[in-house]
Design a protein around this motif. Structure first.
Motif, PDB file in Angstrom:
ATOM      1  N   ILE A  54     135.810 111.848 106.232  1.00  0.00           N
ATOM      2  CA  ILE A  54     136.909 112.115 107.090  1.00  0.00           C
ATOM      3  C   ILE A  54     137.261 111.025 108.378  1.00  0.00           C
ATOM      4  O   ILE A  54     137.833 110.859 109.094  1.00  0.00           O
ATOM      5  N   LEU A  71     144.522 109.985 118.583  1.00  0.00           N
ATOM      6  CA  LEU A  71     143.753 111.457 117.779  1.00  0.00           C
ATOM      7  C   LEU A  71     142.193 110.816 117.503  1.00  0.00           C
ATOM      8  O   LEU A  71     141.592 111.792 117.067  1.00  0.00           O
ATOM      9  N   SER A 104     138.719 109.779 118.385  1.00  0.00           N
ATOM     10  CA  SER A 104     137.542 109.562 119.504  1.00  0.00           C
ATOM     11  C   SER A 104     138.169 109.403 120.858  1.00  0.00           C
ATOM     12  O   SER A 104     138.971 110.188 121.254  1.00  0.00           O
ATOM     13  N   PRO A 154     137.056  92.495 109.802  1.00  0.00           N
ATOM     14  CA  PRO A 154     136.509  93.990 109.793  1.00  0.00           C
ATOM     15  C   PRO A 154     135.994  94.369 110.990  1.00  0.00           C
ATOM     16  O   PRO A 154     135.968  95.352 111.389  1.00  0.00           O
ATOM     17  N   ASN A 163     130.982 103.088 106.733  1.00  0.00           N
ATOM     18  CA  ASN A 163     130.182 104.357 106.901  1.00  0.00           C
ATOM     19  C   ASN A 163     130.730 105.442 106.045  1.00  0.00           C
ATOM     20  O   ASN A 163     129.913 106.147 105.694  1.00  0.00           O
ATOM     21  N   GLY A 165     130.174  97.881 115.922  1.00  0.00           N
ATOM     22  CA  GLY A 165     130.159  98.454 117.447  1.00  0.00           C
ATOM     23  C   GLY A 165     129.017  99.287 117.398  1.00  0.00           C
ATOM     24  O   GLY A 165     128.586  99.669 118.687  1.00  0.00           O
ATOM     25  N   GLY A 188     135.783  97.839 109.864  1.00  0.00           N
ATOM     26  CA  GLY A 188     134.916  97.684 109.048  1.00  0.00           C
ATOM     27  C   GLY A 188     133.837  98.665 109.130  1.00  0.00           C
ATOM     28  O   GLY A 188     133.588  99.283 107.752  1.00  0.00           O
ATOM     29  N   GLY A 189     133.383  98.985 110.333  1.00  0.00           N
ATOM     30  CA  GLY A 189     132.421  99.978 110.299  1.00  0.00           C
ATOM     31  C   GLY A 189     132.712 101.374 109.762  1.00  0.00           C
ATOM     32  O   GLY A 189     132.062 102.199 109.173  1.00  0.00           O
ATOM     33  N   ASP A 243     128.388 104.304 114.862  1.00  0.00           N
ATOM     34  CA  ASP A 243     127.782 105.191 113.751  1.00  0.00           C
ATOM     35  C   ASP A 243     126.016 104.958 113.459  1.00  0.00           C
ATOM     36  O   ASP A 243     125.511 105.922 113.833  1.00  0.00           O
TER      37      ASP A 243
HETATM   38  C1  FAD Z   1     131.691 110.084 120.038  1.00  0.00           C
HETATM   39  C2  FAD Z   1     132.214 109.473 118.704  1.00  0.00           C
HETATM   40  C3  FAD Z   1     133.201 109.796 118.081  1.00  0.00           C
HETATM   41  C4  FAD Z   1     133.878 109.686 117.015  1.00  0.00           C
HETATM   42  N1  FAD Z   1     134.917 109.714 116.631  1.00  0.00           N
HETATM   43  C5  FAD Z   1     135.609 109.403 115.441  1.00  0.00           C
HETATM   44  C6  FAD Z   1     136.902 109.783 115.075  1.00  0.00           C
HETATM   45  O1  FAD Z   1     137.503 110.539 115.682  1.00  0.00           O
HETATM   46  N2  FAD Z   1     137.293 109.357 113.887  1.00  0.00           N
HETATM   47  C7  FAD Z   1     136.446 108.589 113.106  1.00  0.00           C
HETATM   48  O2  FAD Z   1     136.945 107.928 112.236  1.00  0.00           O
HETATM   49  N3  FAD Z   1     135.072 108.104 113.539  1.00  0.00           N
HETATM   50  C8  FAD Z   1     134.998 108.505 114.784  1.00  0.00           C
HETATM   51  N4  FAD Z   1     133.392 108.190 115.153  1.00  0.00           N
HETATM   52  C9  FAD Z   1     132.688 107.409 113.861  1.00  0.00           C
HETATM   53  C10 FAD Z   1     132.641 105.923 114.444  1.00  0.00           C
HETATM   54  O3  FAD Z   1     133.132 105.535 115.767  1.00  0.00           O
HETATM   55  C11 FAD Z   1     133.768 105.018 113.488  1.00  0.00           C
HETATM   56  O4  FAD Z   1     133.466 105.409 112.294  1.00  0.00           O
HETATM   57  C12 FAD Z   1     133.474 103.545 113.842  1.00  0.00           C
HETATM   58  O5  FAD Z   1     134.757 102.841 113.014  1.00  0.00           O
HETATM   59  C13 FAD Z   1     132.566 102.857 113.006  1.00  0.00           C
HETATM   60  O6  FAD Z   1     132.446 101.465 113.515  1.00  0.00           O
HETATM   61  P1  FAD Z   1     131.374 100.857 114.316  1.00  0.00           P
HETATM   62  O7  FAD Z   1     131.609  99.066 113.985  1.00  0.00           O
HETATM   63  O8  FAD Z   1     130.660 101.251 115.411  1.00  0.00           O
HETATM   64  O9  FAD Z   1     130.112 101.017 112.814  1.00  0.00           O
HETATM   65  P2  FAD Z   1     128.664 100.697 112.860  1.00  0.00           P
HETATM   66  O10 FAD Z   1     127.837 101.601 113.479  1.00  0.00           O
HETATM   67  O11 FAD Z   1     128.415  99.314 113.789  1.00  0.00           O
HETATM   68  O12 FAD Z   1     128.454 100.439 111.432  1.00  0.00           O
HETATM   69  C14 FAD Z   1     128.659 101.451 110.552  1.00  0.00           C
HETATM   70  C15 FAD Z   1     128.270 100.918 109.148  1.00  0.00           C
HETATM   71  O13 FAD Z   1     129.070  99.926 108.635  1.00  0.00           O
HETATM   72  C16 FAD Z   1     128.695  98.725 108.455  1.00  0.00           C
HETATM   73  N5  FAD Z   1     129.467  97.634 108.677  1.00  0.00           N
HETATM   74  C17 FAD Z   1     129.999  97.291 109.602  1.00  0.00           C
HETATM   75  N6  FAD Z   1     130.817  96.320 109.625  1.00  0.00           N
HETATM   76  C18 FAD Z   1     130.538  95.873 108.333  1.00  0.00           C
HETATM   77  C19 FAD Z   1     131.180  94.745 107.677  1.00  0.00           C
HETATM   78  N7  FAD Z   1     132.073  94.003 108.133  1.00  0.00           N
HETATM   79  N8  FAD Z   1     130.734  94.664 106.466  1.00  0.00           N
HETATM   80  C20 FAD Z   1     129.817  95.569 106.085  1.00  0.00           C
HETATM   81  N9  FAD Z   1     129.344  96.349 106.299  1.00  0.00           N
HETATM   82  C21 FAD Z   1     129.795  96.547 107.768  1.00  0.00           C
HETATM   83  C22 FAD Z   1     127.216  98.986 109.126  1.00  0.00           C
HETATM   84  O14 FAD Z   1     126.043  98.162 108.454  1.00  0.00           O
HETATM   85  C23 FAD Z   1     127.035 100.290 108.956  1.00  0.00           C
HETATM   86  O15 FAD Z   1     126.472 100.829 107.829  1.00  0.00           O
HETATM   87  C24 FAD Z   1     132.966 108.521 116.074  1.00  0.00           C
HETATM   88  C25 FAD Z   1     131.817 108.039 116.718  1.00  0.00           C
HETATM   89  C26 FAD Z   1     131.462 108.527 117.970  1.00  0.00           C
HETATM   90  C27 FAD Z   1     129.852 108.216 118.385  1.00  0.00           C
END
Ligand code: FAD
Ligand code: FES
Ligand code: FES
Length: 484
Positions: free
Chosen positions: A312, A290, A292, A264, A308, A224, A303-304, A227
């Protein structure tokens, strides 16, 4: 489902922006917000934090899922333009009525005095339009309308007038009486008439394109982006990216026997909508709230969250307690790894750069298994955890057969508390047992003092949250008195 079309020269991204179809061969890592403002010159979408926190850049993202056109709000400051491919992106300009009028959502904001400087207002209106288009809530309540703007921050008006405007919008939506959503909202002029043409247009857009999947290896795997686009914003714009978010092989949540298997790229919102997940965890909605805000939950993949490797990460902690397994693949060779074994040190993983998570599975809790998740952050909502923890306990009569406890914010990695979990085996529930398991948990953790609290506070907090697990799961045996 559409994946990106690769040509010899460029990746072509095609989507509908408001009413018009756009095609671009810009780098697919380009932030959608920049594309909207600087390439399409639509300045109604504002730039606030560029970190997903303020909601000034909220857009609606429509896509066809299970033959239905579904809209979700997302923060386009964290969205690569590649993730818009094949979809309908709606900015405030796409919501405005054709003439120089206000639609009922805008009128409600004006009538209630819910706008002053106006900077946040487009974001609020887009989120409320998303509420109107959502079929999630069968009955449109004031509470649901307010929940839809949980990712929007206003710095000057004060929220009561915005809440009143949201309530007026819910009142209009309550007159829907089962009428098809798009027909109703366009008839009521809440959204322009062109919305009724989007579904067939998206179908044509999808049919007209070759479903080619970019399987070239690149270290920039993007889910998504919530991160990556906060941490490495500039680097991502021109990076060679492999898009995982819309890959159908990496989505879906199913039950097979007593296992839940999911991709994922399932988002937090996908989990919230999943019958399998809701049946297994009756309090799942409360846990997800709880994490975001609505737009971020619509983008954040599980997965992200795992990769990541934040100490926490809420869903990392949730799934650690459940003995979750990952299927990792480099495109040729697959291997299975318990999530508990993924984390080797701060942001150091047992994963080769070319490996990605292909699948996630865990055993669904049976009728004798109890589960709980707790999180404490500086703010109750819209904040990352100071400490979070989950527990899964399987009972055999009055005795614990097996248990898993995880804890975040108390060490350099998201922790599975091996000793505390083992200790609980074959014990009966009592307040003495809770004190004893907390003592063992304290030997496994190594919190540090930071902005989220001192190390002493975090130790105390984990102890209190472990008590909260037992009070929630065994209220007849462990009472709230234990907390003091
Ligand atoms: C405003 C805000 C609030 C947030 N609040 C929270 C919260 O309350 N709790 C919380 O836990 N997190 C929070 N987050 C962090 C984030 O949203 C989460 O960690 C989210 O699940 C990351 O997923 P993504 O798909 O966006 O990751 P991405 O940014 O797309 O990727 C993150 C990492 O995962 C890797 N990746 C993604 N998918 C795979 C896959 N299938 N295989 C291997 N590597 C992969 C990417 O290469 C990168 O290294 C917040 C973020 C923001 C911006
Ligand atoms: S600019 Fe603040 S959420 Fe996007
Ligand atoms: S009206 Fe000024 S930030 Fe909301």
């Amino acid at each position: 489902m559409l994946t990106l079309l690769i040509t010899n020269t460029a990746i072509v991204i095609r989507f509908i922006l408001n009413e018009k179809e756009v095609v671009t061969s810009l780098s697919p890592g380009t932030v959608l917000l920049d594309f909207i403002r600087y390439h399409q010159h639509l300045m109604g979408t504002k730039i606030g934090c560029r970190e997903g926190d303020c909601g000034a850049c909220t857009v609606l993202v429509g896509e066809i899922q299970n033959s239905e056109l579904q809209y979700q709000s997302m923060t386009c400051c964290l969205m690569p333009v590649g993730n818009a491919h094949g979809k309908h992106i709606v900015t405030i300009e796409g919501i405005n009525p054709p003439a120089n009028e206000l639609n009922p959502i805008q009128q409600a904001m004006a009538d209630e005095g819910a706008t002053q400087c106006g900077f946040c207002t487009p974001g609020f209106i887009v989120s409320l339009a998303g509420f109107c288009l959502s079929d999630k809530d069968k009955v449109a309540t004031k509470e649901n309308a307010i929940a839809a703007v949980d990712g929007n921050i206003c710095r000057c008006t004060g929220y009561k007038s915005i809440e009143r405007a949201a309530a007026s919008v819910a009142e209009i939506m309550n007159k829907r009486n089962g009428e098809e959503t798009t027909t109703f909202v366009t008839k009521k002029k809440m959204l322009p008439g062109y919305f009724t043409t989007i579904k067939p247009r998206l179908q044509t857009l999808l049919n007209g394109e070759l479903p080619t999947h970019d399987s070239r290896f690149t270290t920039h795997l993007v889910g998504g982006g919530t991160d990556l686009y906060v941490q490495k914003h500039d680097e991502m714009t021109n990076a060679p990216i492999r898009f995982l978010f819309d890959n159908p092989e990496l989505k879906g949540i199913i039950q097979e026997g007593n296992k839940c298997i999911f991709g994922p790229s399932a988002t937090v919102s996908d989990l919230q909508a999943s019958p399998v997940i809701n049946k297994a965890f009756s309090a799942f909605h409360r846990y997800a709230k709880l994490v975001s805000s609505t737009p971020i939950r619509n983008m954040a993949t599980i997965g992200g969250n795992f990769i990541n490797a934040s100490p926490i990460g809420d869903f990392t902690i949730f799934f650690l307690a459940l003995n979750t397994h990952l299927v990792l693949s480099d495109g040729k060779i697959k291997r299975e790894l318990p999530l508990r074994n993924l984390y080797k040190g701060y942001k150091t993983l047992d994963k080769k750069p070319e490996e990605y998570i292909e699948q996630i599975w865990f055993e669904l809790p049976g009728k004798n298994t109890l589960f709980n998740f707790e999180k404490v952050s500086k703010r109750t909502n819209l904040d990352i955890a100071s400490v979070n923890t989950a527990i899964s306990i399987t009972m055999n009569g009055d005795e614990i057969k097996s248990a898993g406890i995880s804890a975040g914010g108390v060490g350099p990695i998201p922790m599975y508390l091996q000793k505390a979990s083992e200790f609980l085996k074959e014990k009966s529930i009592s307040e003495g047992l809770v004190h004893a398991v907390i003592e063992i948990a304290q030997t496994e953790i190594s919190p540090i003092s930071d902005t989220r609290g001192t190390k002493e506070y975090k130790r105390l907090l984990l102890g209190q949250l472990i008590k909260a697990h037992f009070i929630t799961l065994f209220p007849e045996m462990v009472t709230e008195k234990l907390l003091v």
